[in-house]
Scaffold this active site. Structure first.
Site, PDB file in Angstrom:
ATOM      1  N   ASP A   1       3.242  -0.701   2.533  1.00  0.00           N
ATOM      2  CA  ASP A   1       1.911  -0.617   3.136  1.00  0.00           C
ATOM      3  C   ASP A   1       1.964  -1.218   4.544  1.00  0.00           C
ATOM      4  O   ASP A   1       2.579  -2.262   4.769  1.00  0.00           O
ATOM      5  CB  ASP A   1       0.895  -1.366   2.266  1.00  0.00           C
TER       6      ASP A   1
ATOM      7  N   ASN B   1      -7.249   3.204  -6.190  1.00  0.00           N
ATOM      8  CA  ASN B   1      -8.657   3.306  -5.839  1.00  0.00           C
ATOM      9  C   ASN B   1      -9.063   4.774  -5.860  1.00  0.00           C
ATOM     10  O   ASN B   1      -8.348   5.627  -5.338  1.00  0.00           O
ATOM     11  CB  ASN B   1      -8.902   2.725  -4.441  1.00  0.00           C
TER      12      ASN B   1
ATOM     13  N   GLU C   1      -9.623   4.480   0.942  1.00  0.00           N
ATOM     14  CA  GLU C   1      -9.641   4.770   2.385  1.00  0.00           C
ATOM     15  C   GLU C   1      -8.895   6.052   2.721  1.00  0.00           C
ATOM     16  O   GLU C   1      -9.304   6.800   3.606  1.00  0.00           O
ATOM     17  CB  GLU C   1      -8.991   3.614   3.163  1.00  0.00           C
ATOM     18  N   VAL C   2      -7.774   6.262   2.072  1.00  0.00           N
ATOM     19  CA  VAL C   2      -6.938   7.424   2.395  1.00  0.00           C
ATOM     20  C   VAL C   2      -7.101   8.466   1.282  1.00  0.00           C
ATOM     21  O   VAL C   2      -6.775   8.193   0.114  1.00  0.00           O
ATOM     22  CB  VAL C   2      -5.455   7.018   2.541  1.00  0.00           C
TER      23      VAL C   2
ATOM     24  N   HIS D   1      -2.766   7.737  -4.312  1.00  0.00           N
ATOM     25  CA  HIS D   1      -1.657   6.786  -4.196  1.00  0.00           C
ATOM     26  C   HIS D   1      -1.844   5.646  -5.175  1.00  0.00           C
ATOM     27  O   HIS D   1      -2.966   5.249  -5.488  1.00  0.00           O
ATOM     28  CB  HIS D   1      -1.543   6.227  -2.778  1.00  0.00           C
TER      29      HIS D   1
ATOM     30  N   HIS E   1      -0.965   1.621  -5.570  1.00  0.00           N
ATOM     31  CA  HIS E   1      -0.529   0.399  -4.898  1.00  0.00           C
ATOM     32  C   HIS E   1       0.300  -0.407  -5.895  1.00  0.00           C
ATOM     33  O   HIS E   1      -0.109  -0.559  -7.054  1.00  0.00           O
ATOM     34  CB  HIS E   1      -1.722  -0.482  -4.514  1.00  0.00           C
TER      35      HIS E   1
END
Ligand code: AMP
Length: 122
Positions: free
Chosen positions: A34, A92, A100-101, A105, A107
């Site tokens: 990240d 998320n 946000e993206v 994905h 994490h």
């Protein structure tokens, strides 16, 4: 959630238009550190396919893509020795989770006491 935005930052990383600090790659998966790590180890694991969110990925991805993503996450964690002290995997999805993206994905957080699981704004 809207359709896939081909201009999101992870799409650009996958096309090689912007660099990443690569940790792992196979036919279905790319993982990289990240850019703004929240913990000493903070790796992002993404499918190469165009999936907006976990909801999209879990419903639309092939079994091979889903297996590859989770196998990759496990391998990355093991290769970094993370199971010894522990780690956290988080995804998320959407507005309330502050995604946000808009490219799905995982994490992987590790390298310190990760504290309470979540601290919601009620
Ligand atoms: P999320 O809020 O779950 O969508 O997380 C998006 C993550 O992507 C954040 O932790 C960002 O720091 C990270 N990020 C954004 N741009 C980049 C980039 N170019 N390279 C690596 N990580 C990024």
């Amino acid at each position: 959630m809207a359709g896939y935005d081909d201009n999101n930052v992870f799409a650009k990383i996958l096309r090689g238009e912007i660099p990443c600090d690569k940790v792992y790659e196979d036919d279905h998966v790319l993982a990289f550190n990240d850019i703004n790590p929240q913990t000493p180890t903070h790796v992002l694991v993404i499918p190469k396919g165009q999936y907006v969110s976990s909801d999209d990925f879990f419903s639309e991805a092939s079994d091979a893509e889903i297996a590859a993503l989770f196998r990759a996450a496990g391998k990355i964690a093991r290769d970094k020795g993370l199971p010894q002290d522990g780690y956290r995997i988080l995804a998320n999805c959407g507005r309330d989770a502050h995604q946000e993206v808009p490219h799905f994905h995982l994490h992987i957080f590790a390298g310190c006491d990760l504290g309470v699981m979540i601290r919601p704004n009620r």
